[in-house]
Write an enzyme that holds these catalytic residues in place. Structure first.
Site, PDB file in Angstrom:
ATOM      1  N   PRO A   1      52.148 -49.519  41.426  1.00  0.00           N
ATOM      2  CA  PRO A   1      53.361 -50.262  41.511  1.00  0.00           C
ATOM      3  C   PRO A   1      53.868 -50.371  43.060  1.00  0.00           C
ATOM      4  O   PRO A   1      53.670 -49.351  43.743  1.00  0.00           O
ATOM      5  CB  PRO A   1      54.306 -49.809  40.384  1.00  0.00           C
ATOM      6  CG  PRO A   1      53.369 -49.031  39.727  1.00  0.00           C
ATOM      7  CD  PRO A   1      52.335 -48.513  40.342  1.00  0.00           C
ATOM      8  N   GLU A   2      54.139 -51.587  43.626  1.00  0.00           N
ATOM      9  CA  GLU A   2      54.693 -51.594  45.002  1.00  0.00           C
ATOM     10  C   GLU A   2      56.269 -51.869  44.991  1.00  0.00           C
ATOM     11  O   GLU A   2      56.664 -52.005  43.713  1.00  0.00           O
ATOM     12  CB  GLU A   2      53.728 -52.515  45.717  1.00  0.00           C
ATOM     13  CG  GLU A   2      52.370 -52.191  45.847  1.00  0.00           C
ATOM     14  CD  GLU A   2      51.793 -53.197  46.610  1.00  0.00           C
ATOM     15  OE1 GLU A   2      51.951 -53.859  47.404  1.00  0.00           O
ATOM     16  OE2 GLU A   2      50.352 -53.227  46.473  1.00  0.00           O
TER      17      GLU A   2
ATOM     18  N   HIS B   1      49.510 -39.522  26.854  1.00  0.00           N
ATOM     19  CA  HIS B   1      49.842 -39.877  28.243  1.00  0.00           C
ATOM     20  C   HIS B   1      51.291 -39.910  28.383  1.00  0.00           C
ATOM     21  O   HIS B   1      51.475 -40.024  29.474  1.00  0.00           O
ATOM     22  CB  HIS B   1      49.220 -41.431  28.400  1.00  0.00           C
ATOM     23  CG  HIS B   1      47.822 -41.437  28.079  1.00  0.00           C
ATOM     24  ND1 HIS B   1      46.841 -40.446  28.821  1.00  0.00           N
ATOM     25  CD2 HIS B   1      47.026 -42.098  27.622  1.00  0.00           C
ATOM     26  CE1 HIS B   1      45.546 -40.898  28.271  1.00  0.00           C
ATOM     27  NE2 HIS B   1      45.625 -41.980  27.520  1.00  0.00           N
TER      28      HIS B   1
ATOM     29  N   ARG C   1      46.615 -41.880  34.608  1.00  0.00           N
ATOM     30  CA  ARG C   1      45.946 -41.298  35.544  1.00  0.00           C
ATOM     31  C   ARG C   1      46.489 -39.992  36.270  1.00  0.00           C
ATOM     32  O   ARG C   1      45.941 -39.092  36.871  1.00  0.00           O
ATOM     33  CB  ARG C   1      45.800 -42.100  36.902  1.00  0.00           C
ATOM     34  CG  ARG C   1      44.828 -43.187  36.538  1.00  0.00           C
ATOM     35  CD  ARG C   1      43.493 -43.018  36.283  1.00  0.00           C
ATOM     36  NE  ARG C   1      42.763 -42.562  37.698  1.00  0.00           N
ATOM     37  CZ  ARG C   1      42.494 -43.461  38.704  1.00  0.00           C
ATOM     38  NH1 ARG C   1      42.566 -44.549  38.361  1.00  0.00           N
ATOM     39  NH2 ARG C   1      41.978 -42.831  39.768  1.00  0.00           N
TER      40      ARG C   1
ATOM     41  N   ARG D   1      53.812 -50.115  68.218  1.00  0.00           N
ATOM     42  CA  ARG D   1      52.836 -49.816  67.356  1.00  0.00           C
ATOM     43  C   ARG D   1      51.405 -50.487  67.918  1.00  0.00           C
ATOM     44  O   ARG D   1      51.443 -51.294  68.337  1.00  0.00           O
ATOM     45  CB  ARG D   1      52.987 -50.402  65.926  1.00  0.00           C
ATOM     46  CG  ARG D   1      54.315 -49.671  65.218  1.00  0.00           C
ATOM     47  CD  ARG D   1      54.011 -48.315  64.933  1.00  0.00           C
ATOM     48  NE  ARG D   1      55.206 -47.829  63.895  1.00  0.00           N
ATOM     49  CZ  ARG D   1      55.006 -46.987  63.156  1.00  0.00           C
ATOM     50  NH1 ARG D   1      53.772 -46.413  62.853  1.00  0.00           N
ATOM     51  NH2 ARG D   1      56.032 -46.201  62.639  1.00  0.00           N
TER      52      ARG D   1
END
Ligand SMILES: [Zn+2]
Length: 273
Positions: A2-3, A92, A112, A153
């Site tokens: 998820p972002e 889970h 996971r 950068r």
């Protein structure tokens, strides 16, 4: 993983259901989830009310009364489910917040097992110190501030967008989609951008992330919000997951390369510079 748009969607769905509710207790089934806190400390949260739900980058924050917050990182497969307390927990589910005065509880599920939970003490306006090293929120960044950040950068654009100390919350999907929208090559150097290209990058990241939040994020594998709903933004993906398919803008096949170990999708014609 998820972002920003997915975590923001989860934040909104949890806020609707949790703010104002009182905790009746919690259960830790998977102690690996706890980062720097013990189950006994979490048990002391009993009786506190949920004051707010926050987000910082990809972190989700459950703000409780009395200056205590629970900070979650979902990593690869972390999920929140609001379940009926009578429904059996599956193997889970590693952490459960029991809510008073109702039949629901909040379950943190993670196949996971990379997801983590921290207990942070301090008022809501002091929380920022818990995120040292995290860059600014991309949707709160003005054009001039963004230009200043980029100017200092070096490195390739794809790697820069994934760097959480540069901007918080962008991962592999949205980095690819933002670069397509900005018509910039993922291997282009940040230092070599013209002012016009920098502007395009700034506009694109706001547009892509804003639209993804509005569509409830992207479901590419197992992402769901706390109400079990999938996102819809994957339907609008222009490059991510579309290797060899025709570009939606110019029909050239989308290419997939690996940049810094991350799979990267782009159109060789639309993103030639
Ligand atoms: Zn194209």
């Amino acid at each position: 993983m998820p972002e920003l748009p997915e975590v923001e969607t989860i934040r909104r769905s949890l806020a609707r259901r949790l703010v104002g509710r009182r905790l009746a207790g919690c259960r830790v089934m998977g102690p690996h989830v706890l980062q720097g806190c013990r189950p006994a400390e979490l048990r002391q949260l009993r009786g506190l009310r949920v004051a707010d739900l926050g987000r910082r980058g990809k972190y989700l924050i459950i703000v409780l009364e009395k200056g205590v917050s629970l900070v979650f990182h979902l990593k690869m497969t972390g999920q929140f489910l609001l379940g009926g307390a009578e429904r059996p927990l599956d193997r889970h589910t590693h952490f459960v917040l029991r809510l008073a005065g109702g039949k629901e509880d909040l379950r943190f599920r993670d196949v996971r097992k990379f997801g983590r939970l921290r207990l942070v003490r301090g008022r809501e306006d002091e929380l920022e110190s818990a995120f040292s090293g995290l860059g600014p929120e991309p949707l709160q960044l003005g054009r001039d501030e963004f230009a200043r950040l980029v100017k200092g950068r070096t490195g390739r654009l794809k790697s820069l967008l994934l760097n959480q100390s540069f901007l918080a919350g962008i991962g592999n999907i949205y980095a690819d989609e933002i670069l397509f929208a900005a018509r910039l090559h993922p291997l282009a150097s940040a230092a070599g951008l013209s002012p016009a290209q920098r502007n395009r990058l700034w506009r694109s990241l706001r547009r892509v992330l804003g639209r993804a939040v509005a569509r409830g994020g992207s479901t590419v594998r197992d992402y769901r919000d706390a109400d079990g709903r999938t996102g819809l933004f994957q339907i609008e993906h222009k490059v991510y997951g579309r290797a060899s398919l025709p570009c939606r803008r110019c029909r050239q096949p989308i290419r997939r390369i690996v940049v810094g170990g991350r799979s990267t999708h782009f159109c060789p014609r639309c993103q030639s510079s």
